[in-house]
Design a protein around this motif. Structure first.
Motif, PDB file in Angstrom:
ATOM      1  N   SER A   1       0.838  -1.192   0.000  1.00  0.00           N
ATOM      2  CA  SER A   1       0.000   0.000   0.000  1.00  0.00           C
ATOM      3  C   SER A   1       0.876   1.246   0.000  1.00  0.00           C
ATOM      4  O   SER A   1       2.019   1.232   0.455  1.00  0.00           O
ATOM      5  N   LEU A   2       0.316   2.322  -0.533  1.00  0.00           N
ATOM      6  CA  LEU A   2       1.057   3.567  -0.681  1.00  0.00           C
ATOM      7  C   LEU A   2       1.235   4.237   0.676  1.00  0.00           C
ATOM      8  O   LEU A   2       0.279   4.426   1.424  1.00  0.00           O
ATOM      9  N   ASP A   3       2.478   4.593   0.984  1.00  0.00           N
ATOM     10  CA  ASP A   3       2.774   5.312   2.222  1.00  0.00           C
ATOM     11  C   ASP A   3       2.681   6.811   1.934  1.00  0.00           C
ATOM     12  O   ASP A   3       3.656   7.462   1.587  1.00  0.00           O
ATOM     13  N   ALA A   4       1.455   7.354   2.045  1.00  0.00           N
ATOM     14  CA  ALA A   4       1.227   8.755   1.693  1.00  0.00           C
ATOM     15  C   ALA A   4       0.449   9.449   2.802  1.00  0.00           C
ATOM     16  O   ALA A   4      -0.463   8.875   3.398  1.00  0.00           O
ATOM     17  N   ALA A   5       0.794  10.715   3.057  1.00  0.00           N
ATOM     18  CA  ALA A   5       0.088  11.487   4.073  1.00  0.00           C
ATOM     19  C   ALA A   5      -1.228  12.037   3.541  1.00  0.00           C
ATOM     20  O   ALA A   5      -2.143  12.318   4.302  1.00  0.00           O
ATOM     21  N   ASP A   6      -1.332  12.194   2.222  1.00  0.00           N
ATOM     22  CA  ASP A   6      -2.523  12.759   1.597  1.00  0.00           C
ATOM     23  C   ASP A   6      -3.642  11.717   1.570  1.00  0.00           C
ATOM     24  O   ASP A   6      -3.511  10.676   0.912  1.00  0.00           O
ATOM     25  N   PRO A   7      -4.768  11.967   2.259  1.00  0.00           N
ATOM     26  CA  PRO A   7      -5.862  10.985   2.268  1.00  0.00           C
ATOM     27  C   PRO A   7      -6.405  10.669   0.882  1.00  0.00           C
ATOM     28  O   PRO A   7      -6.792   9.519   0.611  1.00  0.00           O
ATOM     29  N   GLU A   8      -6.448  11.678  -0.004  1.00  0.00           N
ATOM     30  CA  GLU A   8      -6.979  11.432  -1.351  1.00  0.00           C
ATOM     31  C   GLU A   8      -6.099  10.440  -2.110  1.00  0.00           C
ATOM     32  O   GLU A   8      -6.598   9.560  -2.811  1.00  0.00           O
ATOM     33  N   ARG A   9      -4.772  10.563  -1.950  1.00  0.00           N
ATOM     34  CA  ARG A   9      -3.869   9.614  -2.616  1.00  0.00           C
ATOM     35  C   ARG A   9      -4.000   8.233  -1.999  1.00  0.00           C
ATOM     36  O   ARG A   9      -3.909   7.217  -2.699  1.00  0.00           O
ATOM     37  N   GLN A  10      -4.215   8.174  -0.694  1.00  0.00           N
ATOM     38  CA  GLN A  10      -4.410   6.881  -0.046  1.00  0.00           C
ATOM     39  C   GLN A  10      -5.667   6.198  -0.573  1.00  0.00           C
ATOM     40  O   GLN A  10      -5.674   4.990  -0.819  1.00  0.00           O
ATOM     41  N   ILE A  11      -6.733   6.968  -0.748  1.00  0.00           N
ATOM     42  CA  ILE A  11      -7.984   6.403  -1.263  1.00  0.00           C
ATOM     43  C   ILE A  11      -7.800   5.923  -2.694  1.00  0.00           C
ATOM     44  O   ILE A  11      -8.223   4.816  -3.057  1.00  0.00           O
ATOM     45  N   THR A  12      -7.165   6.762  -3.519  1.00  0.00           N
ATOM     46  CA  THR A  12      -6.952   6.374  -4.918  1.00  0.00           C
ATOM     47  C   THR A  12      -6.071   5.137  -5.012  1.00  0.00           C
ATOM     48  O   THR A  12      -6.319   4.241  -5.825  1.00  0.00           O
ATOM     49  N   ASP A  13      -5.036   5.056  -4.167  1.00  0.00           N
ATOM     50  CA  ASP A  13      -4.177   3.873  -4.158  1.00  0.00           C
ATOM     51  C   ASP A  13      -4.972   2.628  -3.759  1.00  0.00           C
ATOM     52  O   ASP A  13      -4.811   1.558  -4.358  1.00  0.00           O
ATOM     53  N   ALA A  14      -5.836   2.766  -2.748  1.00  0.00           N
ATOM     54  CA  ALA A  14      -6.659   1.633  -2.328  1.00  0.00           C
ATOM     55  C   ALA A  14      -7.592   1.188  -3.450  1.00  0.00           C
ATOM     56  O   ALA A  14      -7.781  -0.017  -3.682  1.00  0.00           O
ATOM     57  N   LEU A  15      -8.159   2.165  -4.167  1.00  0.00           N
ATOM     58  CA  LEU A  15      -9.020   1.821  -5.302  1.00  0.00           C
ATOM     59  C   LEU A  15      -8.213   1.144  -6.410  1.00  0.00           C
ATOM     60  O   LEU A  15      -8.707   0.235  -7.086  1.00  0.00           O
ATOM     61  N   GLY A  16      -6.963   1.605  -6.608  1.00  0.00           N
ATOM     62  CA  GLY A  16      -6.109   0.962  -7.602  1.00  0.00           C
ATOM     63  C   GLY A  16      -5.819  -0.483  -7.253  1.00  0.00           C
ATOM     64  O   GLY A  16      -5.847  -1.370  -8.119  1.00  0.00           O
ATOM     65  N   ARG A  17      -5.561  -0.757  -5.955  1.00  0.00           N
ATOM     66  CA  ARG A  17      -5.324  -2.133  -5.535  1.00  0.00           C
ATOM     67  C   ARG A  17      -6.606  -2.971  -5.641  1.00  0.00           C
ATOM     68  O   ARG A  17      -6.559  -4.153  -5.982  1.00  0.00           O
ATOM     69  N   ALA A  18      -7.744  -2.322  -5.375  1.00  0.00           N
ATOM     70  CA  ALA A  18      -9.019  -3.026  -5.542  1.00  0.00           C
ATOM     71  C   ALA A  18      -9.270  -3.349  -7.014  1.00  0.00           C
ATOM     72  O   ALA A  18      -9.773  -4.430  -7.347  1.00  0.00           O
ATOM     73  N   ALA A  19      -8.904  -2.422  -7.899  1.00  0.00           N
ATOM     74  CA  ALA A  19      -9.058  -2.665  -9.337  1.00  0.00           C
ATOM     75  C   ALA A  19      -8.203  -3.843  -9.775  1.00  0.00           C
ATOM     76  O   ALA A  19      -8.633  -4.690 -10.562  1.00  0.00           O
ATOM     77  N   ARG A  20      -6.986  -3.915  -9.240  1.00  0.00           N
ATOM     78  CA  ARG A  20      -6.121  -5.052  -9.556  1.00  0.00           C
ATOM     79  C   ARG A  20      -6.742  -6.353  -9.058  1.00  0.00           C
ATOM     80  O   ARG A  20      -6.772  -7.366  -9.770  1.00  0.00           O
ATOM     81  N   ALA A  21      -7.258  -6.339  -7.826  1.00  0.00           N
ATOM     82  CA  ALA A  21      -7.855  -7.547  -7.257  1.00  0.00           C
ATOM     83  C   ALA A  21      -9.074  -7.995  -8.063  1.00  0.00           C
ATOM     84  O   ALA A  21      -9.263  -9.192  -8.320  1.00  0.00           O
ATOM     85  N   LEU A  22      -9.904  -7.046  -8.474  1.00  0.00           N
ATOM     86  CA  LEU A  22     -11.083  -7.382  -9.271  1.00  0.00           C
ATOM     87  C   LEU A  22     -10.680  -7.981 -10.615  1.00  0.00           C
ATOM     88  O   LEU A  22     -11.271  -8.961 -11.074  1.00  0.00           O
ATOM     89  N   SER A  23      -9.684  -7.379 -11.255  1.00  0.00           N
ATOM     90  CA  SER A  23      -9.267  -7.897 -12.559  1.00  0.00           C
ATOM     91  C   SER A  23      -8.601  -9.264 -12.437  1.00  0.00           C
ATOM     92  O   SER A  23      -8.540 -10.025 -13.401  1.00  0.00           O
ATOM     93  N   ASP A  24      -8.099  -9.599 -11.234  1.00  0.00           N
ATOM     94  CA  ASP A  24      -7.501 -10.915 -11.006  1.00  0.00           C
ATOM     95  C   ASP A  24      -8.559 -12.019 -10.952  1.00  0.00           C
ATOM     96  O   ASP A  24      -8.305 -13.147 -11.371  1.00  0.00           O
ATOM     97  N   VAL A  25      -9.734 -11.711 -10.405  1.00  0.00           N
ATOM     98  CA  VAL A  25     -10.715 -12.772 -10.124  1.00  0.00           C
ATOM     99  C   VAL A  25     -11.971 -12.704 -10.989  1.00  0.00           C
ATOM    100  O   VAL A  25     -12.741 -13.665 -11.033  1.00  0.00           O
ATOM    101  N   ALA A  26     -12.200 -11.588 -11.668  1.00  0.00           N
ATOM    102  CA  ALA A  26     -13.407 -11.433 -12.486  1.00  0.00           C
ATOM    103  C   ALA A  26     -13.035 -11.400 -13.964  1.00  0.00           C
ATOM    104  O   ALA A  26     -11.889 -11.093 -14.319  1.00  0.00           O
ATOM    105  N   PRO A  27     -13.963 -11.716 -14.853  1.00  0.00           N
ATOM    106  CA  PRO A  27     -13.667 -11.729 -16.295  1.00  0.00           C
ATOM    107  C   PRO A  27     -13.615 -10.328 -16.889  1.00  0.00           C
ATOM    108  O   PRO A  27     -14.318 -10.007 -17.861  1.00  0.00           O
TER     109      PRO A  27
END
Length: 498
Positions: A368-394
């Motif tokens: 996970s991204l080590d960032a002080a900015d909450p918006e960047r933390q949220i976007t990074d979390a969404l990016g990791r969620a996007a990766r996870a979704l693309s791993d398991v869904a068609p």
């Protein structure tokens, strides 16, 4: 210890299947005399370059302006978004002219006077283009000349010159580079010449700016402020060329828009056996913080003269891809080499072979991204969620709506198995994103109605042949539609329509 890298085959595809995106790691080619003509530069574009580099250390302002104009004209003709990476010269110290127009033989063990001004080079004296030389060196300091081939050891200082013994000799030509290892250089962050070149970059709308010989994040802030004063907003590429920069790589990687592992100058200042580890550590850190990283210098060096590379060179390119680099760079291979187009084609084939079973996913990108900015933390979390979704869904495509490119870069940080399409309103941002791993950018208007936005983006992606109609895509954006950066808060899956 470097952790093992994985190569992931996309869901729903057999290993070795050619994906829509086809290549994730980008290719940077340096422009120069070998590709200055319309036909040769066209061939380079057709071979698949993603970024065109121009080095301010070579050529004239007029030549650089002509190359930029020609590159953009040819790219536009082909519907390609190819940014310019303009490398500033930085504080490059050089030796003076030769006294008799012939290389001067410097013998091991001999003594030589080194002046802080450009006096003619003889067997007894050398001049260098650094007036502060006597303020920064001390007895015991080393001076490396001609890319480190010649080594001088400072024995004593006078008011006019340094007295040096020659530790490693050789022939010294005119205008050779001078390196002062482990010395903090004065006025090195942004020279007067750099500021002139920065003004040139601003006038020509250059998308990427290479910062040479920097030492800290403060040098990046200085350059960004100078660009802003000119009304320019280039992405800043921090070139890691000095041990001082390597020591502060964490702060530099977080402050820069991209980082370059500049192995040539770094290799002069560090023992050669330390360069591979430094490369891997820089790439891993950049992967961890989500900063695009470039691996550069002598990647296919033998192709300057020969039509095929050595086996060691092909392994070098492949290992950079396996390390997790966003881009690999060709320098003299394309600028002055005899086989410029073949060099790009070879690099393209090496990358494709490494990625044949899917994109490379180094361990650092999972963090996970080590960032002080909450918006960047949220976007990074969404990016990791996007990766996870693309791993398991068609899901076959990720489509990211982005104003500045930041959201798309953070999605790319996760190295998803499927192509990333960045949708932006700004052609300048679209070209900048051509540097980033796995991203293909398109330009489209931003409309306030979410359903209309998704439908129009879907149709454009299909129309441009970037995805197939009827396949599932994951959209990353915001709800409501924000017209400011850093508000990503939406993941939405829908079937693409034509």
């Amino acid at each position: 210890m470097v952790a093992a890298t994985t190569i992931d085959a996309p869901i729903g595809r057999t290993a070795g299947h050619d994906t829509t995106h086809r290549r994730y790691v980008k290719i940077i080619a340096t422009l120069g005399p070998a590709v200055a003509g319309r036909e040769s530069l066209s061939a380079l574009i057709e071979a698949g370059i993603d970024v065109a580099r121009i080095n301010c250390s070579h050529g004239t302002i007029e030549e650089r302006a002509r190359l930029i104009h020609l590159l953009r004209e040819l790219a536009d003709e082909r519907g390609r978004l190819i940014p310019i990476l303009l490398d500033l010269r930085g504080l490059k110290i050089r030796t003076g002219p030769l006294a008799h127009n012939e290389a001067v033989p410097l013998a091991r063990g001999a003594k030589v006077r080194v002046y802080p001004r450009l006096v003619p080079t003889t067997v007894d004296q050398i001049g260098v283009s650094y007036p502060a030389l006597l303020d920064v060196v001390r007895p015991g300091s080393r001076m490396l000349l001609a890319d480190g081939l010649i080594e001088l050891l400072v024995e004593d200082l006078t008011d006019e010159y340094a007295i040096c013994s020659i530790g490693r000799g050789g022939p010294l030509a005119s205008g050779q580079g001078v390196t002062l290892p482990n010395v903090t250089l004065q006025e090195a962050s942004l020279t007067a010449t750099d500021r002139d070149d920065l003004a040139f970059a601003a006038r020509h709308g250059v998308e990427l700016l290479g910062l040479s010989f920097l030492s800290s994040a403060e040098d990046i802030h200085t350059a960004r402020a100078a660009a802003a004063d000119l009304g320019a907003r280039p992405a800043l590429v921090a070139k890691i060329e000095r041990p001082a920069a390597l020591a502060k790589i964490g702060e530099i990687a977080r402050a820069a828009d991209a980082v370059m592992v500049a192995r040539g100058d770094l290799g002069v200042q560090l023992p050669p056996e330390q360069i591979p580890r430094a490369q891997k550590e820089i790439i891993a850190l950049c992967n961890r913080v989500g900063t695009p990283v470039i691996t550069a210098t002598q990647m296919l060096e033998s192709m300057i003269m020969q039509p095929v590379p050595t086996r060691a060179e092909t392994s070098d390119v492949a290992n950079a891809v396996l390390d997790g680099t966003d881009a690999v760079m060709l320098s003299a291979e394309t600028a002055t080499g005899r086989h410029a187009t073949a060099s790009v084609e070879m690099m393209d084939r090496i990358i494709r072979e490494v990625e044949r079973d899917g994109p490379v996913r180094p361990p650092a990108v999972r963090e996970s991204l080590d960032a002080a900015d909450p918006e960047r933390q949220i976007t990074d979390a969404l990016g990791r969620a996007a990766r996870a979704l693309s791993d398991v869904a068609p899901i076959e495509t990720i489509i990211v709506f982005t104003l500045t490119g930041a959201s798309a870069r953070l999605v790319a940080k996760g190295r998803p198995r499927v192509p990333i399409i960045a949708v932006t309103t700004d052609p300048y941002v679209a070209r900048q994103l051509s540097l980033v791993w796995g991203i293909h950018a398109i330009i489209a208007p931003l409309v306030d109605d979410l359903e209309q936005l998704l439908r129009e983006a879907s149709r454009k992606v299909v129309a441009e042949g970037l995805a197939r109609e009827g396949t599932e895509a994951l959209f990353v954006g915001s709800l409501p539609i924000y017209r400011v950066s850093g508000r990503t808060n939406l993941l939405h899956i829908r079937r693409l329509e034509g």
